[in-house]
Design an enzyme around this catalytic site. Structure first.
Site, PDB file in Angstrom:
ATOM      1  N   LYS A  78       0.844  -1.193   0.000  1.00 40.02           N
ATOM      2  CA  LYS A  78       0.000   0.000   0.000  1.00 40.02           C
ATOM      3  C   LYS A  78       0.879   1.243   0.000  1.00 40.02           C
ATOM      4  O   LYS A  78       1.863   1.320   0.752  1.00 40.02           O
ATOM      5  CB  LYS A  78      -0.907  -0.020   1.240  1.00 40.02           C
ATOM      6  CG  LYS A  78      -1.914   1.134   1.307  1.00 40.02           C
ATOM      7  CD  LYS A  78      -2.829   0.995   2.516  1.00 40.02           C
ATOM      8  CE  LYS A  78      -3.857   2.113   2.581  1.00 40.02           C
ATOM      9  NZ  LYS A  78      -4.782   1.977   3.734  1.00 40.02           N
ATOM     10  N   SER A 159      -9.893   2.388   2.912  1.00 41.80           N
ATOM     11  CA  SER A 159      -8.972   3.044   1.997  1.00 41.80           C
ATOM     12  C   SER A 159      -8.042   2.082   1.257  1.00 41.80           C
ATOM     13  O   SER A 159      -7.432   2.450   0.254  1.00 41.80           O
ATOM     14  CB  SER A 159      -8.105   4.046   2.777  1.00 41.80           C
ATOM     15  OG  SER A 159      -7.284   3.362   3.727  1.00 41.80           O
ATOM     16  N   SER A 183     -10.501   0.151   7.156  1.00 43.35           N
ATOM     17  CA  SER A 183      -9.867   0.227   5.839  1.00 43.35           C
ATOM     18  C   SER A 183      -9.139  -1.030   5.389  1.00 43.35           C
ATOM     19  O   SER A 183      -8.621  -1.073   4.277  1.00 43.35           O
ATOM     20  CB  SER A 183      -8.889   1.413   5.797  1.00 43.35           C
ATOM     21  OG  SER A 183      -9.596   2.625   5.768  1.00 43.35           O
TER      22      SER A 183
END
Length: 491
Positions: A78, A159, A183
């Site tokens: 990420k 997210s 998330s």
């Protein structure tokens, strides 16, 4: 079987047995990325050359019998984790081409164990969002589609939408992710994969771009529960560079996955039965309860009375901490800069151009609730309610060992269906924020499909630092569900 069809656990065995090389496995994922990423937009940066170099080094170690627990395993990272020498953007224009000179603790530990990094994964800007539509690099598309409406592009959740979409679409064997209010768990549920947010303090936050420091926690997203357990062991551990990191031994999480739930007490919080909850979500929850009862667990009704205050509490605490953390992005120290006539104008123009609408919204909310005259009414009150939410869980643990709840209030929705309504977007976190506010481990496991053929997940919430208990329950749910559906892009 294609190399990308192997689970992480299967790939480890194949690599150890020399049935496939790390280069072959890595190249298969790079080819998949080249084919699908232009559509899905899961990766912001692909580091193909570095990945192949790392794969060759892994092959040499494997040949010498010196491979680590993740030797040769291709992962996506990420783009919130600092990676030395590789651009780290947090999906924001304000970080531009920021290239960290240092490695986050978690990515350093994954490299230590032999992982191969394929690149940096897309996310909501600064991890603020539930759809992965706020990224400065464009939205991520969910690899799943509705059975009766295949042309509507769906969100992957957020997210960590890039992480979940990449794992679901076979563009990585696993991925790092972060969870501030859901998330990891919400995108995992939307994309039909597994994801765990460990206990706050289990994984180091050093080198992870901060959103809300008392809530943020890193964890893995992977194809199944066992793969998450393998990754979490490498990601966990005490770090003196993070003052919130807990000095505690890291268990063998993988050993807990198959141990079963016989004799465990599973709590069902009555407050999670929300008005207007879709019948499919309620039916899946009841099915999950039946699965665990059949596996030997006892089912206990519990009450978490302050749950109804969790979302408003979260959306005071998180923006307040965000407004403080993001004050450093000013056009002076690092990142993008927009010139101004004086320093104040430079700040204003840089932040106006550099931050997207959702980040600006949360900074303003956070600054407001911390301002003179409102601090006591909003921020202090939210912290008091947060303590009550944590106490609810502490009392529940006297009655049960873990909780079972829905992971999300719906299946994945269309990219254009909720974007104009921030409150509707915030409601996506209704089942997940409580675990962050209380610092508890929570895991999403794919457990079924809705009427449109989209994945739905169940959530297991555990006691502090009892990820083993979470993995035991998650493993039992996974075995009972037998979830084997695949998104259309790879079916």
């Amino acid at each position: 079987m294609r190399p990308t069809d192997l689970s992480l656990a299967q790939a480890r065995l194949a690599l150890d047995a020399r049935q496939i090389s790390a280069r072959e496995l890595t190249q298969a994922y790079l080819d998949a990325i080249a084919a699908l990423n232009p559509r899905l937009n899961a990766y912001i940066t692909v580091t193909a050359e570095a990945a192949l170099t790392a794969a060759d080094a892994a092959d040499q170690k494997l040949a010498a019998g010196q491979g680590g627990p993740l030797e040769g395993i291709p992962l996506g990272i990420k783009d919130l984790f600092c990676t030395a020498g590789t651009r780290t953007t947090a999906a924001s224009r304000i970080l531009g081409d920021f290239t960290p000179p240092y490695e986050s603790t978690i990515t350093r530990q994954l490299l230590r164990d032999g992982a191969v990094f394929l690149g940096k994964l897309n996310l909501d800007e600064f991890a603020m969002g539930s759809s992965n539509a706020t990224s400065a690099f464009g939205p991520v598309e969910n690899p799943w589609s509705r059975r009766n409406d295949p042309d509507t592009r769906l969100v992957p959740g957020g997210s960590s939408g890039g992480s979940a979409a990449a794992v679901a679409a076979r563009l990585a064997l696993g991925a790092t992710a972060t969870d501030t209010g859901g998330s990891i768990r919400q995108p995992a549920a939307f994309c039909g994969v597994a994801g765990i947010k460990p206990t706050y303090g289990r994984c180091s936050r050093f080198g992870v771009v901060a959103f809300a420091s008392s809530l943020d926690q890193a964890g893995p997203i992977a194809r199944d529960v066992m793969d998450c357990a393998v990754l979490l062991r490498s990601m966990s551990g005490f770090d003196p560079q993070d003052s919130t990191s807990v000095d505690m031994a890291v268990p063998d999480f993988a050993a807990a996955v198959g141990r079963g739930v016989r004799g465990m007490r599973i709590g069902i919080p009555r407050e999670y039965r929300m008005a207007g909850m879709p019948a499919e979500i309620e039916a899946l929850w009841q099915q999950g309860i039946a699965w665990l009862r059949d596996a030997g667990a006892s089912i206990v009704d519990v009450s978490l009375p302050h749950t109804k205050y969790a979302l408003p509490t979260y959306y005071i605490v998180a923006p307040a901490e965000a407004s403080s953390n993001l004050a450093r992005y000013d056009g002076v120290r690092f990142g993008a800069r927009v010139p101004g006539a004086d320093l104040t104008e430079l700040y204003e123009k840089t932040r106006a151009a550099g931050f997207g609408a959702e980040v600006q919204r949360r900074i303003m909310i956070g600054t407001y609730v911390l301002s003179a005259g409102y601090y006591d009414a909003y921020y202090l009150k939210a912290q008091q309610v947060r303590a009550l939410i944590k106490r609810d869980f502490d009392l529940a643990w006297a009655q049960c060992d873990a909780l079972l709840t829905p992971a999300t209030p719906s299946a994945a929705f269309g990219l254009d269906e909720k974007q104009d309504d921030p409150v509707a977007m915030y409601l996506n976190d209704v089942f997940t924020v409580t675990a962050n506010l209380a610092g508890l481990p929570g895991m999403a496991v794919p457990a079924g499909l809705d009427g449109q053929g989209l994945p739905l997940g169940l959530q297991i919430i555990g006691q502090p630092f009892d990820e083993e208990g979470v993995f035991a329950v998650a493993g039992a749910v996974e075995r009972a569900a037998g979830f084997s559906a695949r998104p259309g892009v790879i079916a």
